[in-house]
Structures are given as C-alpha cells and as structure tokens.
Design a protein around this motif. Structure first.
Motif, PDB file in Angstrom:
ATOM      1  N   UNK A  63       0.277  -1.171  -0.042  1.00 44.46           N
ATOM      2  CA  UNK A  63       0.071   0.037   0.385  1.00 44.46           C
ATOM      3  C   UNK A  63       0.951   1.770   0.037  1.00 44.46           C
ATOM      4  N   UNK A  64       1.679   0.985   0.696  1.00 47.05           N
ATOM      5  CA  UNK A  64       2.766   2.585   0.380  1.00 47.05           C
ATOM      6  C   UNK A  64       3.096   2.497  -0.380  1.00 47.05           C
ATOM      7  N   UNK A  65       4.047   1.828  -1.345  1.00 47.56           N
ATOM      8  CA  UNK A  65       4.580   1.321  -1.931  1.00 47.56           C
ATOM      9  C   UNK A  65       3.817   2.292  -3.670  1.00 47.56           C
ATOM     10  N   UNK A  66       2.459   1.634  -3.645  1.00 47.70           N
ATOM     11  CA  UNK A  66       1.450   2.355  -4.518  1.00 47.70           C
ATOM     12  C   UNK A  66       1.523   4.155  -3.992  1.00 47.70           C
ATOM     13  N   UNK A  67       1.515   4.375  -2.975  1.00 47.42           N
ATOM     14  CA  UNK A  67       1.018   5.885  -2.929  1.00 47.42           C
ATOM     15  C   UNK A  67       2.747   6.343  -3.288  1.00 47.42           C
ATOM     16  N   UNK A  68       3.657   5.803  -2.545  1.00 45.36           N
ATOM     17  CA  UNK A  68       4.610   6.802  -3.405  1.00 45.36           C
ATOM     18  C   UNK A  68       4.735   6.505  -4.894  1.00 45.36           C
ATOM     19  N   UNK A  69       4.442   5.546  -5.421  1.00 42.19           N
ATOM     20  CA  UNK A  69       4.736   5.768  -6.588  1.00 42.19           C
ATOM     21  C   UNK A  69       3.765   6.428  -7.684  1.00 42.19           C
TER      22      UNK A  69
END
Length: 660
Positions: A429-435
């Motif tokens: 979830x954090x990676x998707x937000x960062x992307x």
C-alpha cells in the motif's frame, strides 16, 4: 437454426418447375417417350419426367431420368436439354446433401445458359448456386448470387421465382441477425405466392416467418406460423416441407419445455425424412431428439441419437450440425462424470467452431481439462491413501501422541503467516502511494518543460520582430519614407496583436493542463467565430479568405477553446503559403450525419501524414522547433470533445475537419 433455413431454400429451387401432380402425368410422359423419334423430344420428355419425380421426392428415379437426358442431349448437341438436365441433377444432389456435386452441376448450367443467352436458366443457375453456398455457410457469396437471380427474374417477369428469391434473401438476412429485413423479404415472397396461389411455397413462407419469430423468442407467433405451414403441407402432400414443419414445431415445444409434444413432432419429422432420404434433415432431427432426451435427463438415450447425428453430419459435411452435436456430447459426458470424453468432445467442438482463442471457449476447455486432471489426481491420491492407511494403522498410537504438537505448530504457522501477510500488504500500500506521487511529479515536470519550451519559441519570434521594427524606426528614421513607415507601423500593431493572441493561447493551454481548469461549453454561433477570425487575420491582404456558413450553424462548446483552435489552424494554413499562386483559405460549416462539421481548406503544397502526427498521438510532444502548433490544437480539441480528421494531398492542399 441454419439447417432449418437451408432446407427451406431448396423448396424454392424446386418451384422452378411447373408441377402437375399425380402419377398419371408421369405415365403419360413415359408413353410419349416410347413414341418419340427426335432426340430433342426425348430429352425434353426425360427432363420433364425427372422434374415430376423431384416434386414427389423420388430422387433415385429422377436422377436416372436426368442422366439419360444429359447423355442424349450431349450426343445431339442440344444445349437447352443439357442445361435442363444439369439443373435437375444439381437439385437432386442438393436435396440429398451432396453439395459439391450440386455446385458442379449448377455451375455447368450457368455456363451453358450464358453461352446460349437463356436468361431464365441463367437466373435459375444463380439461384441454385446461391442455395448451395447458403447451405455451406458462405453467406456473402450466397447473397451475391441471390441478388443476381432476383434482378433477372424481375426483368423477365417470373413471379414465382421472384418470390422464391425474396425468400432466400430473407433467410440470409435472418442468419445475419437483421430480422427486420428478413421479415420484410419473406412477407414480400408470401404476398406474391398468395397472388399466384402456390400453396406449397405459401407453406415455405410461413416456415421462414416462423423461424424469424423463434430467433426472437416469440414462441406463440412462431408456433402459429409453423402449424399453418404444416396444415398446408399435409393438404398438398409436400413431404419434405411437412417433415421440416414437424421438426420446427418440435424445436419450439422443446424451447417451451413441453418435451412430450416435442418428441412427438420430431419422430413424425424423422419418419418422413427417412422415407424421402433427406440426409440433412435426418441429421438435424437426430440431434434435436438427442437435445430433448438430454433435457429429460436420459443421457444414454441422448448420446445414442447424438452419435447418429454426428455420423451422418460428418458424412454429408454439415459442419455446424457436427459442431453443435460435439458440444452436446461434451455436456452429456460431463454430466455423467466422463470428464475425459467431455474434454475430447469439447476439443472437437472448438475445432469445428474455429475459434480456439475465444475467451469463453478457452475457459470452458480449461475447466474440462482441469476436471479431467482432477479425476486423474484423485485416482492417484486414492491409491496413495490406501497405502497410507496400512502404515497409519500400524502406527496409530504414535500419531495420537503427536497430534497436539502438530495442531500447535499449525496455529503458530498460521499466526506467523498472518503477520507476514499483513506486513506485505501494508508495504504494498505504501509503495503504491509513493509510485502515485512520483507519477504526478513526473507529469508536472513534463508539463512545465513543455510550457517553457513553447514560451521560448512562440514568444521570442514575435517579440524579436517588434524590437527590430522599433529599432529601425528609432535609429534610422531617415531611411523610411511615409508609405514604408505606415506599413511598418501597421505590421508592428499586427505583430503586437498576434503576440497578445499567442499569449492568450498559451494561458488557455496551460490552464487546460491543470486539473482544476475545464472548458465551459455553451451554445455559440459559428458566425461569431468567423467574424473574430476574420478580424484577427485582416492584415494578410495577399491571402484570399472565404467563410461559408449558409445555414447559420450553432455549436455547443467552449468559445475560447474553439477560437484558439481556429486561429491556430488559420495560422498554420498561412505559414504553408510560399510559392502557391492565389493563396486561398476556406472556412466552412454544415450539419453532417447529425453532427456539426467545421473545416478549413488551403491550396498550399500539402504534406505527408507524418507531419500531422501531433494531432492524434498524445506522446508526440512538440518542443522548441514547432512551438504550440498542432499539439495545442490536439490538447484543446480533446478537452472539448472535438474529433479531428485530416486529408492532405501533395501538390493540391490540405483539409482539416473538426466534428462536434
């Protein structure tokens, strides 16, 4: 559904011949044959006897007489008799399901008819060839030959054959799902047959109309028409049509869930079909009976009839019937747990359907394959379990002691697995937000880069021109006479106005690149748009501008966006004029297919389609060398939902169309 149609087509072919019912007519002709001396007379009598037997369904006798007629006609070089014999032989083969031989004879009929310029036979040949193509599923070719036949039959005033052709055309439209046109053509055929009182063909029309209602799931109307056809067929003794009507009625009862009445009608159809030797109708009825037994849950009985249909269908080349039969066999095998058989039959079904890459078929094939694989896996597991049971029986006491430890281990693993899963999910979830944030940042940087590149190009040139004009007037005024000075002042004013317009365009475009700025559409008059454009470019006296708006068109869009698009298209058109004589730019507007069309045409040198790529490709970013240009038009047109079309011819000019 296709088989019902193709058999009806053949009834039209037989209606070529005037029929005098009864064996007395045949006996009379045979008596005349014994007395005949001229070969042409013998050929005509043999062909008539063959036609009479075709109408009775006596195909073996009809074939024997037609072949004799063909032999004598060739010997006597009697072309008309040879053509009639080929026609009879072709029809017999069609009725028996031998379509390659039928087509061979109908093509021979067409060749002879064209050589002798016999329009009636030419039309019949086109009709019969279309019938064979329709039976084989080649509907474009079938429709082509039917339309040829219709044209000739109407030309020579043959009402019977004209009506038959309308029926065949209606059947093709029905296959293609165009029920409105199908019904229109069948009703035209019915009207003509009622006028000439041809009961047999009236029955065929009712069958065709009934089939259209079946396709539309209107079973009451379908049953009404098929029962009307059956009554007429029983009255006139039309066995083939009688069998077909019974088959169709059985199919309707099956769809309504009345399986007892369905079987009653289907077996009545089968009895007649076997009597007249109509293999296609037999194969179709076999499969229909199999479908009913499948619905009743009598799967063994269903398989028996389906395999009979499969064998006969393959023999006579009924591809679609074979396809449907394989599909039904796959269902019955699967229902009985025979997943291997179901898998093999479904593979054959998809092969005949010629769409192995179809997503739904692939899913079904995979499901059957998985069932088959699961069945094999279960057998292996079953054997393994038997061995394990023997071992477990020997060590059952030890297993009981270890059970609690085993359960504890499972609980611990479950907890650890749950924690790892939760951690993985949170990280994802954090990676998707960062992307997402990175993507938005990249997009903003691209917009900024594009914006400054455009500013560099589109503002530098107009400003440089203004500075040049001012320096010239300030430093060397003595070089300028009054006329030149006035001309340069006019250009300076025009350049300043154009610079202001370019800045407005840049501001509008930059707003369009931001999420919070959207077009504000309203009803605007094209006349207002043309007047604005005419005023902006009034300084170009060497270019002839034309504005055509005869219908005073209005369009619902954003005025500022559209103004910018029109000004840029006009500017682009002006820029292409270098060597063109009488440079002309034509703006016009009109209604086209319910849409508003706005187009600009120039008589410049034209260009290759690659020059206009920025109008369609969002990835084509125009930078310093090309300025606002086409990508500004592209982005603004996209924002207001405008479709752009380009037509450019080298040496003639370019037309760009805007559709709203």
């Amino acid at each position: 559904m296709k088989h019902i149609l193709t058999i009806l087509l053949l009834t039209s072919a037989i209606s070529l011949y005037a029929q005098k019912q009864g064996q007395e007519r045949v006996d009379s002709l045979l008596t005349e044959l014994e007395k005949a001396e001229a070969d042409t007379t013998k050929v005509n009598i043999l062909n008539e006897v063959s036609r009479q037997n075709i109408s009775f369904g006596n195909y073996e006798i009809a074939m024997e007489q037609a072949e004799k007629a063909l032999l004598v006609a060739r010997k006597a070089q009697f072309k008309k008799g040879e053509a009639d014999a080929h026609s009879s032989i072709g029809i017999i083969y069609s009725n028996q399901g031998n379509y390659p031989e039928a087509l061979k004879n109908h093509l021979a009929l067409l060749k002879i008819s064209e050589e002798t310029e016999n329009k009636a036979n030419m039309a019949s040949a086109h009709m019969n060839i279309g019938i064979v193509y329709a039976i084989q599923g080649n509907y474009p070719e079938a429709l082509k030959f039917f339309l040829n036949a219709l044209k000739i039959f109407e030309e020579i005033g043959n009402k019977n054959r004209t009506a038959s052709t309308y029926g065949n055309i209606g059947n093709i439209y029905r296959i293609q799902g165009n029920y409105r046109e199908a019904l229109k053509n069948h009703q035209a055929a019915l009207k003509i047959f009622e006028i000439i009182e041809d009961k047999r063909m009236i029955a065929s029309c009712y069958i065709n109309i009934g089939n259209i209602y079946v396709d539309q799931d209107n079973y009451p109307e379908a049953l009404k028409n098929h029962q009307a056809a059956l009554r007429i067929c029983e009255e006139v003794g039309a066995k083939r049509e009688q069998a077909l009507s019974s088959n169709n009625i059985g199919g309707i009862y099956r769809k309504q869930g009345n399986y007892a009445e369905a079987l009653k009608s289907l077996f009545a159809s089968l009895k007649i079909s076997e009597q007249i030797g109509h293999k296609e109708l037999m194969a179709m009825t076999y499969s229909s009976i199999g479908f009913v037994y499948e619905k009743l849950g009598e799967l063994r009985e269903s398989e028996k009839w389906l395999y009979k249909s499969l064998q006969l269908g393959k023999e006579i080349g009924m591809t679609d019937n074979t396809r449907d039969t394989y599909e039904a066999l796959a269902r019955t095998d699967s229902a009985q747990g025979n997943y291997k058989g179901a898998f093999e039959n479904y593979k054959m079904y998809t092969a005949y359907k010629d769409s192995l890459f179809n997503e739904e078929n692939t899913k079904e094939l995979t499901r059957l394959e998985m069932n088959y694989g699961f069945e094999k896996q279960q057998d292996s597991i079953r054997l393994l379990n038997e061995k394990e049971i023997a071992v477990r029986d020997a060590s059952i006491a030890n297993v009981r002691k270890q059970r609690l430890f085993f359960i504890g281990g499972i609980v611990a693993l479950t907890i650890i697995g749950g924690l790892l899963y939760y951690q993985s999910k949170q990280r994802k979830k954090h990676n998707e937000k960062l992307h997402l944030l990175n993507t938005e940042l990249d997009q903003a940087n691209r917009i900024k880069t594009r914006f400054f590149s455009i500013l560099n190009h589109d503002l530098r040139s107009p400003v440089a021109n203004l500075i040049h004009f001012l320096h010239l007037q300030n430093e060397n005024p003595e070089l300028l006479d009054k006329e030149t000075k006035e001309r340069l002042q006019g250009k300076t004013i025009s350049g300043a106005e154009n610079l202001l317009a370019s800045m407005e365009d840049l501001l509008l475009w930059s707003k369009g690149q931001m999420e919070n700025f959207k077009p504000e559409p309203k009803q605007i008059q094209i006349k207002q748009l043309f007047e604005d454009n005419q005023k902006v470019f009034s300084g170009y006296q060497n270019i002839h501008f034309v504005y055509n708006n005869p219908d005073n068109i209005e369009v619902f869009t954003d005025l500022n966006y559209l103004k910018t698009i029109v000004r840029n298209l006009t500017s682009n058109a002006i820029n292409v004029f270098t060597t063109a004589e009488n440079p002309t730019i034509i703006w016009e507007t009109r209604q086209e297919n319910g849409r508003v069309l706005l187009s600009v045409t120039d008589n410049g040198p034209g260009a290759d389609s690659k020059k206009f790529r920025a109008l369609y490709d969002d990835k084509e970013v125009i930078g310093i060398k090309s300025g606002l240009g086409l990508h500004l038009i592209r982005d603004l047109a996209k924002a207001i939902g405008c479709t752009i079309e380009v037509e450019s011819t080298i040496g003639k000019g370019t037309t760009i169309r805007l559709l709203f």
